[in-house]
Design a protein around this motif. Structure first.
Motif, PDB file in Angstrom:
ATOM      1  N   GLY A  49       0.780  -1.228   0.000  1.00 29.54           N
ATOM      2  CA  GLY A  49       0.000   0.000   0.000  1.00 29.54           C
ATOM      3  C   GLY A  49       0.813   1.279   0.000  1.00 29.54           C
ATOM      4  O   GLY A  49       0.268   2.363   0.220  1.00 29.54           O
ATOM      5  N   ILE A  50       2.124   1.194  -0.277  1.00 30.76           N
ATOM      6  CA  ILE A  50       2.970   2.381  -0.257  1.00 30.76           C
ATOM      7  C   ILE A  50       2.562   3.336  -1.381  1.00 30.76           C
ATOM      8  O   ILE A  50       2.231   2.905  -2.494  1.00 30.76           O
ATOM      9  CB  ILE A  50       4.472   1.988  -0.398  1.00 30.76           C
ATOM     10  N   VAL A  51       2.556   4.628  -1.098  1.00 29.51           N
ATOM     11  CA  VAL A  51       2.235   5.648  -2.095  1.00 29.51           C
ATOM     12  C   VAL A  51       3.386   6.645  -2.152  1.00 29.51           C
ATOM     13  O   VAL A  51       3.792   7.200  -1.129  1.00 29.51           O
ATOM     14  CB  VAL A  51       0.926   6.405  -1.751  1.00 29.51           C
ATOM     15  N   LYS A  52       3.946   6.839  -3.346  1.00 27.92           N
ATOM     16  CA  LYS A  52       5.048   7.770  -3.540  1.00 27.92           C
ATOM     17  C   LYS A  52       4.728   8.731  -4.678  1.00 27.92           C
ATOM     18  O   LYS A  52       3.877   8.459  -5.524  1.00 27.92           O
ATOM     19  CB  LYS A  52       6.352   7.015  -3.852  1.00 27.92           C
ATOM     20  N   THR A  53       5.435   9.865  -4.699  1.00 28.44           N
ATOM     21  CA  THR A  53       5.212  10.864  -5.748  1.00 28.44           C
ATOM     22  C   THR A  53       6.484  11.041  -6.570  1.00 28.44           C
ATOM     23  O   THR A  53       7.591  10.944  -6.054  1.00 28.44           O
ATOM     24  CB  THR A  53       4.820  12.222  -5.141  1.00 28.44           C
ATOM     25  N   LEU A  54       6.282  11.294  -7.877  1.00 28.71           N
ATOM     26  CA  LEU A  54       7.414  11.510  -8.784  1.00 28.71           C
ATOM     27  C   LEU A  54       7.102  12.691  -9.698  1.00 28.71           C
ATOM     28  O   LEU A  54       5.972  12.854 -10.165  1.00 28.71           O
ATOM     29  CB  LEU A  54       7.684  10.262  -9.609  1.00 28.71           C
ATOM     30  N   TYR A  55       8.136  13.491  -9.981  1.00 28.04           N
ATOM     31  CA  TYR A  55       7.954  14.750 -10.726  1.00 28.04           C
ATOM     32  C   TYR A  55       8.977  14.848 -11.848  1.00 28.04           C
ATOM     33  O   TYR A  55      10.154  14.548 -11.656  1.00 28.04           O
ATOM     34  CB  TYR A  55       8.125  15.917  -9.758  1.00 28.04           C
ATOM     35  N   ASP A  56       8.509  15.260 -13.038  1.00 27.33           N
ATOM     36  CA  ASP A  56       9.381  15.535 -14.177  1.00 27.33           C
ATOM     37  C   ASP A  56       9.166  16.972 -14.599  1.00 27.33           C
ATOM     38  O   ASP A  56       8.091  17.343 -15.070  1.00 27.33           O
ATOM     39  CB  ASP A  56       9.061  14.577 -15.333  1.00 27.33           C
ATOM     40  N   VAL A  57      10.200  17.803 -14.432  1.00 28.79           N
ATOM     41  CA  VAL A  57      10.091  19.233 -14.733  1.00 28.79           C
ATOM     42  C   VAL A  57      10.028  19.492 -16.239  1.00 28.79           C
ATOM     43  O   VAL A  57       9.535  20.528 -16.666  1.00 28.79           O
ATOM     44  CB  VAL A  57      11.273  19.998 -14.101  1.00 28.79           C
TER      45      VAL A  57
ATOM     46  N   GLU B  54       5.620   1.954 -14.458  1.00 34.36           N
ATOM     47  CA  GLU B  54       5.695   0.542 -14.828  1.00 34.36           C
ATOM     48  C   GLU B  54       6.685  -0.202 -13.931  1.00 34.36           C
ATOM     49  O   GLU B  54       6.433  -1.329 -13.505  1.00 34.36           O
ATOM     50  CB  GLU B  54       6.121   0.417 -16.292  1.00 34.36           C
ATOM     51  N   TYR B  55       7.827   0.428 -13.663  1.00 35.91           N
ATOM     52  CA  TYR B  55       8.855  -0.196 -12.829  1.00 35.91           C
ATOM     53  C   TYR B  55       8.294  -0.507 -11.438  1.00 35.91           C
ATOM     54  O   TYR B  55       8.481  -1.605 -10.911  1.00 35.91           O
ATOM     55  CB  TYR B  55      10.057   0.737 -12.717  1.00 35.91           C
TER      56      TYR B  55
ATOM     57  N   ARG C 239       1.594   2.467  -5.254  1.00 34.07           N
ATOM     58  CA  ARG C 239       1.050   3.474  -6.164  1.00 34.07           C
ATOM     59  C   ARG C 239       2.032   4.626  -6.293  1.00 34.07           C
ATOM     60  O   ARG C 239       2.540   5.150  -5.294  1.00 34.07           O
ATOM     61  CB  ARG C 239      -0.297   3.994  -5.676  1.00 34.07           C
ATOM     62  N   LEU C 240       2.295   5.001  -7.538  1.00 37.52           N
ATOM     63  CA  LEU C 240       3.164   6.139  -7.821  1.00 37.52           C
ATOM     64  C   LEU C 240       2.318   7.245  -8.437  1.00 37.52           C
ATOM     65  O   LEU C 240       1.787   7.088  -9.535  1.00 37.52           O
ATOM     66  CB  LEU C 240       4.286   5.734  -8.784  1.00 37.52           C
TER      67      LEU C 240
END
Length: 516
Positions: free
Chosen positions: A147-155, A168-169, A178-179
């Motif tokens: 159930g881990i939830v992380k955030t990712l950002y591409d400027v 996908e990874y 969940r990302l």
């Protein structure tokens, strides 16, 4: 039949019915469009207008109305729609990875036609996969939690390739994780493709913002667990100059660009500072992966904007590793590229250290070139590079350094001014005046004592010299080539003579063939 109901109310109901975050309520599909060629333009408009609001907002950026008119006027509309009708793009037939390659090839071709820089739009999939591996490698224990939830950002999100591969990874690593992905993109059509991709995959498309992130941050005050990007190489920031300089001068380190401003011709290090401002300042911290060309490693001397930014990054122990990639990996350029890995939560063994990984030989030739892209990194080579990075051990392709190894003091060496009679000119206090024409500079590594260096390297050659300590500046640069340089002995005269004789013989034979 639903009557007197607003679209805003209908959309959630129909989305739930189809089990997606979008839908199309038109009676048309591609088979029906092709079946009625006489009314194709009107029916196609009806089909496009049948998409839900979230989709329509994206579609409008493609200016389909203009495209329909142009194709209809040229009697090409039916041919184009017919070709699309013949292609089965269902996910069961074409994977998201394959669709990514289709996007890349189309963008590359059209970018060449319009003389745009293809590299501003996308990054090769294998490079993204390597970056994602490096970004997540040391966090596998965290990312495999249920159930881990992380955030990712591409400027510089482009068409969303980095965001998609990262998602996908993580799904492969932990299906229950969940990302949540975020991004900003300057090009309207790339932005629209990215938002469409997010919509199809069940991500929130409103997390993708349009505009120049340096002058107008669409995600201001947001912080992220991970940042991943490939900013355009060597692109000037003149259009955003006023906003950036104002922020630098008025906010300092309270803004994004407190460390310094690079030369106007290359905004690469501005993107790096922007990403650092997005790092979480808590126990978990954040990780950054960013692709650069060689310029950010060494451009600008001590006291320059570039050097001051490197100094700030390294002295704050943010730089974890730099990986040199093979050349000819990108579609629009054959230049050397480097992945910088940064974090504000280094592991104990990495604190105060920077790892350099020389992966320039980890590639295989492509069977067919795509623009300037002649090389690719195989899955096995991606694993090998990732392993070297993760092992954090010195070796043939991996070297470990202390942070201060990249720093130096730029000292100013003065020599006395002499008058016409050869006597030393002094000031009122009797101190010798410096001769500006004889002034010189030396870069002294931070790991060395300045006075000892001066006595050993300078005084034996110019005994009357002295250091003007008021002019000393500290700079930082990363001379990657120097650290991995391997001496190759010169070829013998016999080998060179043999090659010349062989060439002369080949030329003679060619000339004889032409004459005969």
């Amino acid at each position: 039949m639903l009557k007197n109901t607003s679209i805003q109310n209908v959309d959630p109901i129909l989305n739930a019915e189809v089990g997606l975050s979008f839908h199309n309520r038109s009676k048309f599909d591609f088979d029906k469009l092709v079946a009625d060629p006489n009314n194709l333009a009107a029916n196609l408009r009806n089909y496009i207008n049948g998409f839900s609001d979230s989709s329509r907002e994206i579609i409008e950026y493609f200016k389909f109305e203009d495209q329909i008119n142009r194709l209809e006027d040229a009697d090409l509309l039916f041919l184009v729609i017919k070709r699309f009708q013949e292609i089965d793009l269902h996910p069961s037939k074409i994977s998201s990875m394959e669709m990514g390659y289709i996007f890349e090839e189309l963008i590359r071709k059209f970018a060449e036609i319009s003389n745009e820089t293809a590299g501003e739009h996308f990054t090769p999939r294998e490079v993204i996969r390597l970056m994602v591996n490096l970004l997540f490698l040391n966090d596998r224990d965290i990312l495999t939690q249920e159930g881990i939830v992380k955030t990712l950002y591409d400027v510089c999100a482009g068409t969303g390739g980095m965001l998609s591969v990262a998602e996908e990874y993580l799904k492969e690593l932990n299906p229950k994780a969940r990302l949540e992905v975020f991004g900003q993109e300057l090009n309207p059509e790339s932005y629209a493709i990215c938002r469409a991709d997010m919509l199809i995959k069940g991500q929130n498309p409103t997390n993708i913002k349009l505009g120049n992130s340096l002058s107008n941050d669409g995600l201001e005050n947001h912080k992220f667990d991970y940042c991943l990007t490939n900013p355009p190489f060597g692109v000037e920031w003149k259009k955003a100059e006023k906003q950036i300089k104002d922020e630098h001068q008025k906010k300092g380190f309270g803004g994004r660009f407190g460390a310094g401003l690079p030369r106007i011709s290359d905004g690469s290090l501005l993107f790096l500072q922007h990403l650092v401002s997005k790092m979480k300042q808590n126990d978990e911290g954040s990780r950054i992966g960013i692709v650069f060309n060689g310029s950010p490693l060494f451009s600008g001397g001590a006291g320059s904007g570039e050097s001051e930014i490197r100094k700030w990054i390294i002295e704050n122990d943010l730089l974890e590793a730099i990986i040199a990639l093979p050349d000819q990996l990108f579609y629009n350029t054959g230049i050397s590229t480097y992945i910088w890995m940064l974090t504000n939560r280094k592991s104990k063994e990495r604190k105060g250290k920077v790892q350099l990984v020389n992966a320039v030989s980890f590639y295989q030739k492509m069977s067919k070139s795509l623009g300037n892209k002649r090389n690719e990194i195989s899955p096995k080579q991606i694993e090998e590079i990732t392993q070297m990075y993760g092992d954090f051990k010195p070796g043939e392709h991996s070297k470990l350094f202390n942070n201060e190894d990249f720093g130096y003091s730029r000292i100013t060496i003065e020599r006395p001014l002499l008058d016409e009679k050869g006597k030393m000119v002094t000031d009122k206090k009797g101190n010798p005046k410096p001769d500006a024409s004889l002034r010189d500079n030396e870069n002294v590594p931070l790991t060395e004592d300045i006075e000892e260096y001066f006595e050993r390297e300078v005084l034996p050659h110019v005994p009357d010299a002295w250091i003007d300590h008021d002019k000393t500046k500290v700079g930082y640069e990363i001379n990657f080539t120097k650290y991995f340089y391997q001496y190759k002995p010169l070829r013998s005269l016999e080998e060179i003579r043999a090659d010349i004789m062989k060439l002369e013989e080949e030329v003679f034979n060619e000339v004889a063939s032409v004459i005969s």
